[in-house]
Design a protein around this motif. Structure first.
Motif, PDB file in Angstrom:
ATOM      1  N   SER A   1      46.547  42.475  42.149  1.00  0.00           N
ATOM      2  CA  SER A   1      45.097  42.557  42.348  1.00  0.00           C
ATOM      3  C   SER A   1      44.591  43.888  41.807  1.00  0.00           C
ATOM      4  O   SER A   1      45.381  44.816  41.568  1.00  0.00           O
ATOM      5  N   GLY A   2      43.270  43.971  41.678  1.00  0.00           N
ATOM      6  CA  GLY A   2      42.672  45.216  41.206  1.00  0.00           C
ATOM      7  C   GLY A   2      42.998  46.378  42.126  1.00  0.00           C
ATOM      8  O   GLY A   2      43.353  47.476  41.670  1.00  0.00           O
ATOM      9  N   ALA A   3      42.880  46.135  43.431  1.00  0.00           N
ATOM     10  CA  ALA A   3      43.124  47.210  44.395  1.00  0.00           C
ATOM     11  C   ALA A   3      44.545  47.743  44.278  1.00  0.00           C
ATOM     12  O   ALA A   3      44.776  48.966  44.330  1.00  0.00           O
TER      13      ALA A   3
ATOM     14  N   ILE B   1      44.820  49.968  41.335  1.00  0.00           N
ATOM     15  CA  ILE B   1      44.202  51.272  41.629  1.00  0.00           C
ATOM     16  C   ILE B   1      45.178  52.131  42.436  1.00  0.00           C
ATOM     17  O   ILE B   1      45.364  53.322  42.159  1.00  0.00           O
TER      18      ILE B   1
ATOM     19  N   TYR C   1      33.236  51.252  42.888  1.00  0.00           N
ATOM     20  CA  TYR C   1      33.999  50.314  43.723  1.00  0.00           C
ATOM     21  C   TYR C   1      35.396  50.206  43.128  1.00  0.00           C
ATOM     22  O   TYR C   1      35.547  49.909  41.939  1.00  0.00           O
ATOM     23  N   HIS C   2      36.407  50.457  43.960  1.00  0.00           N
ATOM     24  CA  HIS C   2      37.774  50.419  43.435  1.00  0.00           C
ATOM     25  C   HIS C   2      38.700  49.547  44.268  1.00  0.00           C
ATOM     26  O   HIS C   2      39.899  49.500  43.990  1.00  0.00           O
TER      27      HIS C   2
ATOM     28  N   GLU D   1      30.236  46.840  41.048  1.00  0.00           N
ATOM     29  CA  GLU D   1      29.636  46.476  42.340  1.00  0.00           C
ATOM     30  C   GLU D   1      28.472  47.403  42.689  1.00  0.00           C
ATOM     31  O   GLU D   1      27.532  47.007  43.379  1.00  0.00           O
TER      32      GLU D   1
ATOM     33  N   ASP E   1      38.654  52.716  35.417  1.00  0.00           N
ATOM     34  CA  ASP E   1      38.810  51.450  36.135  1.00  0.00           C
ATOM     35  C   ASP E   1      38.062  50.385  35.338  1.00  0.00           C
ATOM     36  O   ASP E   1      36.843  50.296  35.389  1.00  0.00           O
TER      37      ASP E   1
ATOM     38  N   GLN F   1      36.472  45.385  36.249  1.00  0.00           N
ATOM     39  CA  GLN F   1      35.346  44.449  36.042  1.00  0.00           C
ATOM     40  C   GLN F   1      34.805  44.511  34.609  1.00  0.00           C
ATOM     41  O   GLN F   1      34.260  43.547  34.094  1.00  0.00           O
TER      42      GLN F   1
ATOM     43  N   LYS G   1      41.228  41.301  36.889  1.00  0.00           N
ATOM     44  CA  LYS G   1      40.243  40.234  36.662  1.00  0.00           C
ATOM     45  C   LYS G   1      40.382  39.455  35.332  1.00  0.00           C
ATOM     46  O   LYS G   1      41.096  38.468  35.287  1.00  0.00           O
TER      47      LYS G   1
HETATM   48  N1  PMP Z   1      37.820  47.888  40.653  1.00  0.00           N
HETATM   49  C1  PMP Z   1      36.695  47.288  40.253  1.00  0.00           C
HETATM   50  C2  PMP Z   1      35.828  47.963  39.239  1.00  0.00           C
HETATM   51  C3  PMP Z   1      36.322  46.039  40.787  1.00  0.00           C
HETATM   52  O1  PMP Z   1      35.197  45.448  40.384  1.00  0.00           O
HETATM   53  C4  PMP Z   1      37.174  45.427  41.732  1.00  0.00           C
HETATM   54  C5  PMP Z   1      36.830  44.074  42.332  1.00  0.00           C
HETATM   55  N2  PMP Z   1      35.508  43.735  42.414  1.00  0.00           N
HETATM   56  C6  PMP Z   1      38.334  46.089  42.116  1.00  0.00           C
HETATM   57  C7  PMP Z   1      38.638  47.317  41.550  1.00  0.00           C
HETATM   58  C8  PMP Z   1      39.280  45.497  43.135  1.00  0.00           C
HETATM   59  O2  PMP Z   1      39.883  44.357  42.613  1.00  0.00           O
HETATM   60  P1  PMP Z   1      40.528  43.246  43.599  1.00  0.00           P
HETATM   61  O3  PMP Z   1      39.387  42.573  44.292  1.00  0.00           O
HETATM   62  O4  PMP Z   1      41.283  42.346  42.682  1.00  0.00           O
HETATM   63  O5  PMP Z   1      41.409  43.983  44.531  1.00  0.00           O
END
Ligand code: PMP
Length: 412
Positions: free
Chosen positions: A93-95, A98, A121-122, A199, A227, A230, A256
């Motif tokens: 996942s993105g999180a 990060i 948003y991260h 976000e 980051d 998105q 994503k």
């Molecule tokens: N970074 C950015 C710029 C995002 O837009 C998002 C998700 N909206 C995330 C990190 C986190 O990604 P995830 O929901 O897959 O954990």
């Protein structure tokens, strides 16, 4: 009950820019699963690649074996990334990606602190949510968070009500001030930035801001981490949004759009940086899943071979032009901004204050007319356009006609 929900639609299947409900309705999906299905829903080449991989190998655990799709994916990514980003680590996942970048930044520099930018948003895990400043709900009754995070202003000229030049020099001055007043450069490992705020309101930074941030990072050997979760994979009309701003990040975070909906994320960094991480300090059972990687390889090929990145730039320019014409017509639209198909329409009251109710009403009217659009922004007053990159002129016209009707209905 803990999920916020944009719609109550029950979906049976998706195809290209459309979603089809279980009771036979068709929606034009300009949410792309929050910036994920850049190649459209169920692109035939992505489906075929995933189906073929499921029959061969589903899980080839990264600590145990190498599998072909991950090796192919690295090759594909090396073609599109700058040569200095030659080392990869894959997550789901993105999180998580990060978190991986955060950990790497500490390992590689031996420093503890992180600078982030207002409205960023991260993610929602403890580390990533500590870097997130787009909305207090993510922190609410979940504190204390990870310490060592310092917030600098993001150059949102419309918010400040200043010229781009004034905004940019103010924000760069504040960033220098942060390093002088709160987090000493010798303790600052990295700056995390979304090259276009997602976000937090789909805000494009002023033209020289990222280069200014890079200059400050270089002066103090602080890592610049973009980051692109998105904004990546063609969303802004280039492979990555940072490429609009002439900077060379030390680490790129991606997720994503990488795999068209299969869970896959990762970081790309200089191998010299990754050498600093103790063996075994990063990892995870599912990272770099074989089916996700096969889908990602197909995704990157589709983006390139079908000219979807050029299409994003072309459709985005047309979208901006039409939205600006609507802005002239409807005073509720305070600002229209974007790059490629990452476009924000900000709603403000007559007094110039954020108007979330107007944005919400327009989104509802669009949904009634079978167009899915999402909001964003700290005040929830920005409508974000994240169309799939496969849209044609007729899809865009269809969406814009619905949007114009919705504006008219709300204004009436
Ligand atoms: N970074 C950015 C710029 C995002 O837009 C998002 C998700 N909206 C995330 C990190 C986190 O990604 P995830 O929901 O897959 O954990």
């Amino acid at each position: 009950p803990i999920l916020s929900r944009f719609t109550q639609i029950e979906v049976d299947h998706g195809e290209g820019p459309y979603l089809y409900t279980t009771d036979g309705r068709r929606y034009l999906d300009f949410s792309t699963g929050i910036g994920v299905t850049n190649t459209g829903h169920c692109h035939p080449r992505v489906v075929a690649a995933a189906q073929a991989q499921v029959g061969k190998l589903i899980h080839g655990q990264a600590n145990v074996v190498y599998h072909k799709p991950v090796l192919q994916l690295i090759e594909e990514l090396q073609r599109i990334l700058p040569p200095h980003l030659d080392s990869f680590f894959f997550t789901n996942s993105g999180a998580e990606a990060i978190e991986a970048a955060l950990k790497l930044s500490r390992h590689a520099t031996g420093r503890t602190n992180t600078v982030v930018f207002q409205g960023g948003y991260h993610g929602r895990t403890i580390g990533s949510v500590s870097l997130t400043t787009s909305n207090p709900i993510y922190h609410y009754r979940y504190q204390p968070l990870m310490p060592g995070v310092y917030v600098a202003p993001f150059p949102n000229a419309y918010y400040y009500g200043w010229s781009e030049d004034e905004t940019e020099s103010f924000c760069l001055k504040q960033l220098r001030h942060l390093l002088a007043s709160q987090t000493a450069p010798e303790e600052t490992a990295a700056m995390f930035i979304e090259p276009v705020l997602g976000e937090g309101g789909y805000v494009v930074p002023t033209p020289g801001f990222l280069a200014g941030v890079q200059e400050i990072c270089n002066e103090h050997s602080i890592l610049l981490i973009v980051d692109e979760v998105q904004s990546g994979f063609g969303r802004t009309g280039k492979w990555f949004a940072y490429q609009h701003f002439g900077v060379e990040p030390d680490i790129i975070v991606m997720a994503k759009g990488l795999a068209s909906g299969f869970p896959l994320s990762g970081i790309a960094a200089r191998s010299e940086l990754m050498q600093h991480s103790p063996v075994g300090s990063q990892g995870g059972t599912y990272g770099g899943n074989a089916v996700s990687c096969a889908a990602a390889v197909a995704t990157l090929q589709v983006l390139e071979e079908e000219g979807l990145i050029e299409n994003s730039a072309r459709m985005g320019a047309k979208l901006m032009e039409r939205l600006k014409a609507l802005q002239d017509q409807y005073p509720a639209i305070g600002n229209v901004r974007g790059l490629g198909l990452m476009v924000g329409v900000e709603f403000t009251s007559a007094a110039g204050d954020p108007d979330a109710a107007a944005a919400k009403a327009v989104i509802k009217e669009c949904l009634d007319r079978k167009l899915i659009l999402l909001s964003c922004g700290t005040y929830g007053n920005v409508i974000r356009w994240i169309a799939p990159l496969v849209i044609s002129d007729s899809h865009l016209d269809e969406a814009l006609d619905i949007f114009a009707d919705a504006l008219e209905a709300v204004a009436a």
